[in-house]
Motif scaffolding. Sequence first.
Motif, PDB file in Angstrom:
ATOM      1  N   VAL A 157      40.573  48.585  25.143  1.00  0.00           N
ATOM      2  CA  VAL A 157      41.627  48.117  24.236  1.00  0.00           C
ATOM      3  C   VAL A 157      42.009  46.669  24.541  1.00  0.00           C
ATOM      4  N   GLY A 158      41.373  46.088  25.521  1.00  0.00           N
ATOM      5  CA  GLY A 158      41.632  44.694  25.867  1.00  0.00           C
ATOM      6  C   GLY A 158      40.622  44.196  26.873  1.00  0.00           C
ATOM      7  N   ILE A 159      40.467  42.873  26.926  1.00  0.00           N
ATOM      8  CA  ILE A 159      39.533  42.247  27.876  1.00  0.00           C
ATOM      9  C   ILE A 159      40.317  41.251  28.725  1.00  0.00           C
ATOM     10  N   ILE A 160      40.124  41.342  30.039  1.00  0.00           N
ATOM     11  CA  ILE A 160      40.849  40.492  30.987  1.00  0.00           C
ATOM     12  C   ILE A 160      39.834  39.647  31.750  1.00  0.00           C
ATOM     13  N   PHE A 161      40.116  38.359  31.888  1.00  0.00           N
ATOM     14  CA  PHE A 161      39.261  37.467  32.681  1.00  0.00           C
ATOM     15  C   PHE A 161      39.885  37.318  34.069  1.00  0.00           C
ATOM     16  N   LYS A 162      39.067  37.548  35.097  1.00  0.00           N
ATOM     17  CA  LYS A 162      39.583  37.459  36.465  1.00  0.00           C
ATOM     18  C   LYS A 162      38.794  36.424  37.261  1.00  0.00           C
ATOM     19  N   LEU A 163      39.522  35.531  37.900  1.00  0.00           N
ATOM     20  CA  LEU A 163      38.917  34.568  38.828  1.00  0.00           C
ATOM     21  C   LEU A 163      39.455  34.839  40.216  1.00  0.00           C
ATOM     22  N   GLY A 164      38.590  34.739  41.208  1.00  0.00           N
ATOM     23  CA  GLY A 164      39.022  34.967  42.584  1.00  0.00           C
ATOM     24  C   GLY A 164      40.096  33.973  43.002  1.00  0.00           C
ATOM     25  N   LYS A 165      41.175  34.478  43.584  1.00  0.00           N
ATOM     26  CA  LYS A 165      42.253  33.605  44.068  1.00  0.00           C
ATOM     27  C   LYS A 165      42.119  33.423  45.580  1.00  0.00           C
ATOM     28  N   ASP A 166      43.132  32.796  46.185  1.00  0.00           N
ATOM     29  CA  ASP A 166      43.062  32.479  47.613  1.00  0.00           C
ATOM     30  C   ASP A 166      42.869  33.727  48.472  1.00  0.00           C
ATOM     31  N   SER A 167      43.533  34.831  48.094  1.00  0.00           N
ATOM     32  CA  SER A 167      43.418  36.049  48.907  1.00  0.00           C
ATOM     33  C   SER A 167      41.989  36.596  48.880  1.00  0.00           C
ATOM     34  N   ASN A 168      41.319  36.507  47.703  1.00  0.00           N
ATOM     35  CA  ASN A 168      39.911  36.912  47.621  1.00  0.00           C
ATOM     36  C   ASN A 168      39.038  36.003  48.483  1.00  0.00           C
ATOM     37  N   LYS A 169      39.326  34.705  48.409  1.00  0.00           N
ATOM     38  CA  LYS A 169      38.504  33.730  49.130  1.00  0.00           C
ATOM     39  C   LYS A 169      38.709  33.824  50.637  1.00  0.00           C
ATOM     40  N   LEU A 170      39.916  34.214  51.045  1.00  0.00           N
ATOM     41  CA  LEU A 170      40.185  34.430  52.475  1.00  0.00           C
ATOM     42  C   LEU A 170      39.236  35.497  53.027  1.00  0.00           C
ATOM     43  N   ILE A 171      39.207  36.650  52.361  1.00  0.00           N
ATOM     44  CA  ILE A 171      38.326  37.738  52.810  1.00  0.00           C
ATOM     45  C   ILE A 171      36.868  37.308  52.744  1.00  0.00           C
ATOM     46  N   GLU A 172      36.490  36.666  51.627  1.00  0.00           N
ATOM     47  CA  GLU A 172      35.110  36.221  51.455  1.00  0.00           C
ATOM     48  C   GLU A 172      34.673  35.323  52.614  1.00  0.00           C
ATOM     49  N   GLU A 173      35.536  34.389  53.006  1.00  0.00           N
ATOM     50  CA  GLU A 173      35.153  33.405  54.026  1.00  0.00           C
ATOM     51  C   GLU A 173      34.886  34.069  55.373  1.00  0.00           C
ATOM     52  N   PHE A 174      35.713  35.046  55.735  1.00  0.00           N
ATOM     53  CA  PHE A 174      35.513  35.692  57.032  1.00  0.00           C
ATOM     54  C   PHE A 174      34.348  36.685  57.005  1.00  0.00           C
ATOM     55  N   MET A 175      34.070  37.259  55.837  1.00  0.00           N
ATOM     56  CA  MET A 175      32.881  38.105  55.725  1.00  0.00           C
ATOM     57  C   MET A 175      31.614  37.247  55.835  1.00  0.00           C
ATOM     58  N   LEU A 176      31.629  36.076  55.187  1.00  0.00           N
ATOM     59  CA  LEU A 176      30.498  35.148  55.297  1.00  0.00           C
ATOM     60  C   LEU A 176      30.275  34.738  56.745  1.00  0.00           C
ATOM     61  N   LEU A 177      31.380  34.487  57.446  1.00  0.00           N
ATOM     62  CA  LEU A 177      31.297  34.085  58.853  1.00  0.00           C
ATOM     63  C   LEU A 177      30.590  35.160  59.678  1.00  0.00           C
ATOM     64  N   ALA A 178      30.995  36.415  59.493  1.00  0.00           N
ATOM     65  CA  ALA A 178      30.375  37.508  60.245  1.00  0.00           C
ATOM     66  C   ALA A 178      28.902  37.656  59.884  1.00  0.00           C
ATOM     67  N   ASN A 179      28.594  37.636  58.594  1.00  0.00           N
ATOM     68  CA  ASN A 179      27.201  37.787  58.149  1.00  0.00           C
ATOM     69  C   ASN A 179      26.304  36.689  58.714  1.00  0.00           C
ATOM     70  N   LYS A 180      26.816  35.466  58.680  1.00  0.00           N
ATOM     71  CA  LYS A 180      26.044  34.317  59.176  1.00  0.00           C
ATOM     72  C   LYS A 180      25.783  34.428  60.678  1.00  0.00           C
ATOM     73  N   HIS A 181      26.819  34.739  61.449  1.00  0.00           N
ATOM     74  CA  HIS A 181      26.674  34.742  62.906  1.00  0.00           C
ATOM     75  C   HIS A 181      25.857  35.930  63.406  1.00  0.00           C
ATOM     76  N   VAL A 182      25.948  37.065  62.739  1.00  0.00           N
ATOM     77  CA  VAL A 182      25.091  38.203  63.115  1.00  0.00           C
ATOM     78  C   VAL A 182      23.624  37.832  62.904  1.00  0.00           C
TER      79      VAL A 182
END
Length: 640
Positions: free
Chosen positions: A369-394
């Motif tokens: 009944v509706g379409i919503i556009f979502k862009l990652g905000k700072d809280s999404n990017k916070l998690i993303e950055e630390f997950m990238l850090l772990a993936n890279k260092h492993v």
Amino acid sequence: MIKIGDILDGKLSMNASGSAYLVSTDLPKDIYIHKSNTNHALHLDSVKIEVIPGDGRSLEGKVIEIVERFRTEFVGMLQISDKHVFFIPDSNKLSVDFFVPKNKMMKATDGQKVIVRLVEWREGAKNPNGEVVRILGNAGEHETEIHSILEEYGLPYDFEEDVIAEADAISTEITQKEIDKRRDMRNVLTFTIDPADAKDFDDALSVEWVDGILEVGIHIADVSHYLRPDTELDKEAYARGTSVYLVDRCVPMLPENLSNGLCSLRPNEDKLCFSAVFKINNRGHVTEEWFGKTVINSNRRYTYEEAQEIIETQNNVRLLGIEDTELASAIIYLDKLAKTMRKERFKKGSISLDKQEIKFKLNENNKPVGIIFKLGKDSNKLIEEFMLLANKHVAEFVNSKGLPMVNRAHEKPNEEKLERLKEFIKEFGYEIRTQNPVEITRTLNQLLLDVKGKAEANMIENLVVRTMQKATYTTKNPGHYGLGFENYAHFTSPIRRYPDVIVHRLLNRYLEVKTIPKLEKLEGRCLHLSEREKKAQKAERDSIKYMQCIYMTEHLGKVFKGIVSSIQDYGVFVEIPENGCEGMIRLSDINGDTWSADTNNYCIKGYNTGDKIRLGDEVHVIVSGVDIEKKNINLSLIRL
């Protein structure tokens, strides 16, 4: 050089018109095959072709042998008349209907979705013969259509009883003996940040100051502790390879008892984890790392929206209690650190592709009944950055020792496509430089920044994506171009990705100095898991297209402003920015001229007038029809 009379091998890639291309990594270019020369071959079949003189092209091909069928079972709808029964495949890649004898229908009725097996295709026959092997339900019903999408890609949507029983039989007790084997981090300040509707929490962050130095723990559910090799549960998880995220549901890789229970890092519960713990300075640089098994107890579960509010307000007015204040302070500090790390990452070569996500607002009957556009905000990017850090260092830890690893590889962009992109964007006043890798990355990032908020943004972002290679799993290590990392692996989502389970097992084996696995077997698993990921992604895209079709049935006859998003041999795709839906205008349906496609130059041309419609042009269209089974939105061009 390819010449007339050559015999070539490859796979057939078909389009909606019935014509095809022979695709092979051994060929300098794909070979066009007219629909009259496909000789009963179907999409992705392995074939031999003979090179023949082209009609309007220098060279074409003709199928002379079907070496191997890619598949023999297909999803579609039955059409039954008094005399005949025909099967209409859902896939746009199959332009031929199947004849089904009435004694091979399994009592299916007209308009039902079924799975049909290809039985034979006689020499000279226009249609192949098939037989119904499963009935999915009535076409148009929501559950039937969703199950049809999953069946199309061979993605199971239920677990066998023995797999569920095995998962249910796993002990929920965490013994003191098990805790003693692990680093106990239950008293360290820990939290999760996930979507509001998430049911499984497979990663958590912890924060602790040790002798004035920040120690950040990235804690990942220890799925491999519960998922034992060669059990039925493990075989099923490997066969699936990944969870599948459709518009209205998640089809999980693991049964609910594991994904939403034992392995979900719920607050105020002791949980077993595999962790990467880093000492990080205020410039975002890792000064010390530790990997190993842990036990944690999360203090709080945050949604992305709650964490975003903390970041944006930078205060704790709405939070009560010392613990919440400490958690809020931790989120604020980690956000600042993540922004520093992200800035540094882009400086070193990461590509900034923050594509908007389409979400549907569904009613109680799963109707959009509706379409919503979502862009990652700072809280999404916070998690993303630390997950990238772990993936890279492993990945760095394992690859630096020369040990077998399941890497997440992303090769450099296709040079020819980059040059075509470079020429095309000139017409919009943009530029990229392709002299060296550093300049490519820097100018691509600038391009993506410059187009933000412009009408052509999504189209140019998609073109940039198309210049990129597909990321895959492999034991080789070419690095990850898109992230600018020399080493990268998937470590952080073992609940939903089987490659992460393998990485956990490998890392644990190396930490405990056990035997080294055989590379050949590991590479075979990588190939399988890359294929499963591709199928899941296609199913996810199809579920979005399906919902868009349902949504647009309410807008038949309506005029929209659109942007030309793709040029194909048979038509023009137009994206409607207002709702993110994409439909097609067939060349044969454009009045006033005879139109042909020039895909190399991203345009179509009128034969008599010389008029051009180019990629990125703004056009006005009418929604003229919707084909839910084929997941097509049909548009008509309005010539202003």
